[in-house]
Design an enzyme around this catalytic site. Structure first.
Site, PDB file in Angstrom:
ATOM      1  N   HIS A 143      82.090 100.026  69.143  1.00  0.00           N
ATOM      2  CA  HIS A 143      83.431 100.065  68.559  1.00  0.00           C
ATOM      3  C   HIS A 143      84.406 100.242  69.724  1.00  0.00           C
ATOM      4  O   HIS A 143      84.042 100.826  70.750  1.00  0.00           O
ATOM      5  CB  HIS A 143      83.476 101.273  67.619  1.00  0.00           C
ATOM      6  CG  HIS A 143      84.719 101.413  66.806  1.00  0.00           C
ATOM      7  ND1 HIS A 143      85.891 101.897  67.335  1.00  0.00           N
ATOM      8  CD2 HIS A 143      84.968 101.165  65.491  1.00  0.00           C
ATOM      9  CE1 HIS A 143      86.805 101.940  66.371  1.00  0.00           C
ATOM     10  NE2 HIS A 143      86.278 101.494  65.247  1.00  0.00           N
ATOM     11  N   CYS A 192      87.391  96.347  64.855  1.00  0.00           N
ATOM     12  CA  CYS A 192      87.535  97.144  66.080  1.00  0.00           C
ATOM     13  C   CYS A 192      86.357  96.931  67.022  1.00  0.00           C
ATOM     14  O   CYS A 192      85.937  97.840  67.725  1.00  0.00           O
ATOM     15  CB  CYS A 192      87.714  98.628  65.781  1.00  0.00           C
ATOM     16  SG  CYS A 192      89.166  98.982  64.813  1.00  0.00           S
ATOM     17  N   LYS A 215      83.597 109.808  57.667  1.00  0.00           N
ATOM     18  CA  LYS A 215      82.555 108.824  57.403  1.00  0.00           C
ATOM     19  C   LYS A 215      81.302 109.492  56.825  1.00  0.00           C
ATOM     20  O   LYS A 215      80.270 108.858  56.660  1.00  0.00           O
ATOM     21  CB  LYS A 215      82.225 108.050  58.682  1.00  0.00           C
ATOM     22  CG  LYS A 215      83.388 107.150  59.143  1.00  0.00           C
ATOM     23  CD  LYS A 215      82.923 106.007  59.978  1.00  0.00           C
ATOM     24  CE  LYS A 215      83.966 105.467  60.939  1.00  0.00           C
ATOM     25  NZ  LYS A 215      85.000 104.653  60.309  1.00  0.00           N
ATOM     26  N   ASP A 218      77.923 107.607  70.083  1.00  0.00           N
ATOM     27  CA  ASP A 218      78.888 107.469  68.991  1.00  0.00           C
ATOM     28  C   ASP A 218      78.074 107.447  67.700  1.00  0.00           C
ATOM     29  O   ASP A 218      77.412 106.463  67.387  1.00  0.00           O
ATOM     30  CB  ASP A 218      79.672 106.170  69.191  1.00  0.00           C
ATOM     31  CG  ASP A 218      80.520 105.796  67.983  1.00  0.00           C
ATOM     32  OD1 ASP A 218      80.493 106.531  66.971  1.00  0.00           O
ATOM     33  OD2 ASP A 218      81.198 104.756  68.042  1.00  0.00           O
ATOM     34  N   GLN A 260      78.864 105.955  62.636  1.00  0.00           N
ATOM     35  CA  GLN A 260      78.287 105.133  61.561  1.00  0.00           C
ATOM     36  C   GLN A 260      76.909 105.603  61.135  1.00  0.00           C
ATOM     37  O   GLN A 260      76.296 105.020  60.244  1.00  0.00           O
ATOM     38  CB  GLN A 260      78.194 103.668  62.019  1.00  0.00           C
ATOM     39  CG  GLN A 260      79.530 102.968  62.157  1.00  0.00           C
ATOM     40  CD  GLN A 260      80.261 102.833  60.823  1.00  0.00           C
ATOM     41  OE1 GLN A 260      79.654 102.877  59.756  1.00  0.00           O
ATOM     42  NE2 GLN A 260      81.571 102.695  60.897  1.00  0.00           N
TER      43      GLN A 260
END
Lengths: 401, 146
Positions: free
Chosen positions: A117, A359, A220, A194, A197
């Site tokens: 991202h 993104c 999220k 990261d 997700q």
């Protein structure tokens, strides 16, 4: 049934039952989380780490209890390894600047993947520019997996950071973080993950991953927007400098100088998102109550149903052919119809999807397109919704034929 | 059924412009070119213009994007070719008001009047305006140079 916890799911949109297929952008917020935020404002509403009075102490106690709860949630050693941020982006920027500026020097190398991202790419581009370091972007295979041999070949003793997403927000691909961290640590590079997700879909175990830094957002994982978590190993946090200065993070201040608190408070300048942290705590409770096992059982069915819904002429699905490699995220295109037109047509049929580059412009470009449509689900979605989504795509194809 | 709403947006004339865009391509000797993007979706329009005094003599576009943005660019070029700049400005103003739902006059707009329902699709207004905003920028640049 847990769907009742999400009142939006019973709405209609453009006279059709609303189907929310944009959980990769933000997950819906269940009633207990909404209530926790409301409770804070109604019944507590005091600042943390400041007041001497009882109610302020209560806010501080709860805030710090959520820190411990978060540490337990991702199996961190200590609560002091948990920094509350405004979200994944803030966490990754804090690492790139606060740690990167001190530990990445001219000629050093930063390794990222094509799946990142923008928020796990651009901060590293900026760091590379500031420090005259080299940014290496590892590509993907035809079925949307990390190009492992290219990744291995990129690692050297020049590598100071490996920054990688746990799950691609476009392809749903899961990266093998444990394996990546082991390879990176073999050349003494720090590993930044990261996990934005990932966290709604499977448990995060920082011990198993052995990553140095992990960032994710509450919104999220069924929590509120504007609050997130940056995990850092104690020894890495000691190598990191604050990037924001002000209240709460200082130790002593004179007219000309200041000293700073250690982690985590040294990295939480200003009044934090206290209501958000209450909400995060409620979201972790909520996840525990549902259980990742139940979530994965449902998402397994949804992945299969989505794959089946998209299995029709003139539909290209990006990434793996294996539905279970998608972690609830399916990016696709309809031949000859622009993704934006598809998204408008689906919206008119009650289905909320995202269209664009999500993104992740370099990845979209690598897929050979300017944009894609993305359908992404959470455990609260149903097989029936996937089938109706398939019919809506059929109708869209007919409309534009 | 909800898809019938789509007919208000994607009318035949619009689909026709998207399928068979007019004035697509470059110009041999443009006086100015400008490329604009819609960063949220990646749509791109490049405009090429040639002036003759106070007339917009020629205008062509190249681009990539959704039906709305590409059809709208085609209609823009149709409407603006060989027009005095005062008329160009009047058409730009009228179109802006039409798609944002702040005005209903369409006497200057020809085929582009088809966008009279787009304010019901607020997320698509940007797509319709992309080429028109680019031309507005080019006209402003020209005026600044004078």
């Amino acid at each position: 049934m847990k769907r009742n916890d999400f009142p939006i799911l019973t709405e209609t949109m453009n006279d059709e039952p609303f189907i929310y297929f944009d959980s990769a952008a933000t997950s819906l917020t269940p009633e207990p989380v909404v209530n926790a935020i409301r409770d804070y404002y109604r019944n507590v509403n005091t600042n943390v780490h400041r007041g001497v009075y009882t109610l302020a102490a209560q806010a501080t106690e709860h805030y710090e209890a959520v820190r411990q709860q978060t540490a337990d949630f991702i199996h961190a050693d200590k609560a002091n390894e948990i920094i509350f941020t405004s979200g994944t982006t803030a966490g990754l920027n804090q690492v790139a600047r606060g740690w990167g500026d001190l530990n990445v020097h001219a000629g050093d190398e930063i390794v990222v993947t094509l799946m990142e991202h923008h928020s796990n790419l651009v901060p590293w581009q900026q760091l590379a520019q500031r420090q005259h370091a080299v940014l290496k972007v590892i590509g993907i295979t035809a079925d949307g997996q990390l190009d492992w041999s290219a990744f291995q070949a990129a690692l050297s003793h020049q590598t100071k950071v490996v920054a990688v997403t746990a799950v691609s927000n476009v392809l749903g691909t899961r990266n093998p973080i444990t394996k990546i961290a082991a390879a990176a640590h073999a050349v003494n590079a720090a590993v930044v993950v990261d996990a934005a997700q990932a966290v709604a879909h499977f448990p995060i175990d920082v011990q198993a991953w052995n990553a140095d830094f992990i960032a994710f957002s509450a919104h999220k994982m069924f929590g509120p927007t504007g609050v997130g978590v940056l995990y850092g190993k104690t020894e890495r946090l000691q190598e990191m400098a604050p990037t924001q200065f002000g209240g709460e993070m200082i130790e002593d201040v004179t007219q000309q100088t200041a000293t700073f608190k250690a982690a985590p408070l040294g990295f939480e300048a200003g009044t934090p998102n206290i209501a958000g942290v209450y909400g995060l705590g409620a979201a972790i409770d909520y996840l525990a109550q549902i259980g990742y096992e139940a979530i994965q059982t449902q998402e397994h069915k949804l992945d299969q149903a989505l794959k089946a819904a998209l299995d029709q002429p003139d539909v290209t699905v990006y990434g793996s052919n294996n539905p279970f490699a998608h972690t609830g995220v399916f990016s696709f295109n309809l031949t000859g119809i622009h993704p934006h037109d598809v998204a408008t047509a689906l919206d008119q049929q009650g289905v909320a999807v995202r269209a664009g580059h999500h993104c992740a412009e370099p990845l979209t470009e690598a897929l050979g397109v300017h944009a894609t449509v993305r359908a992404s689900v959470g455990f609260y979605n149903t097989i029936d919704e996937c089938a109706r989504f398939g019919h809506a795509i059929q109708a869209t194809r007919r409309f534009f034929a | 059924m909800s898809l019938s709403n789509l007919n208000q947006l994607y009318r035949q004339v619009l689909l026709d412009h998207a399928r068979y865009p007019r004035h697509q391509g470059t110009l041999p000797a443009p006086d100015a070119t400008l490329t604009v993007h819609n960063p949220t979706c990646g749509d791109t329009i490049s405009l090429n213009v040639a002036y003759d005094g106070d007339r917009l003599k020629q205008i062509t576009f190249t681009g990539d994007g959704c039906t709305i943005s590409q059809a709208s660019a085609s209609m823009l070029c149709d409407q603006m070719t060989d027009q005095p700049l005062t008329t160009v400005q009047a058409k730009l103003d009228q179109f802006d008001q039409l798609v944002t739902g702040t005005g209903t006059a369409t006497d200057l707009l020809g085929d582009a009047a088809v966008f009279n329902e787009i304010h019901q699709f607020p997320t698509r207004i940007k797509c319709a305006l992309l080429a028109w905003k680019a031309l507005e920028q080019l006209i402003t640049q020209k005026e600044a140079q004078q």
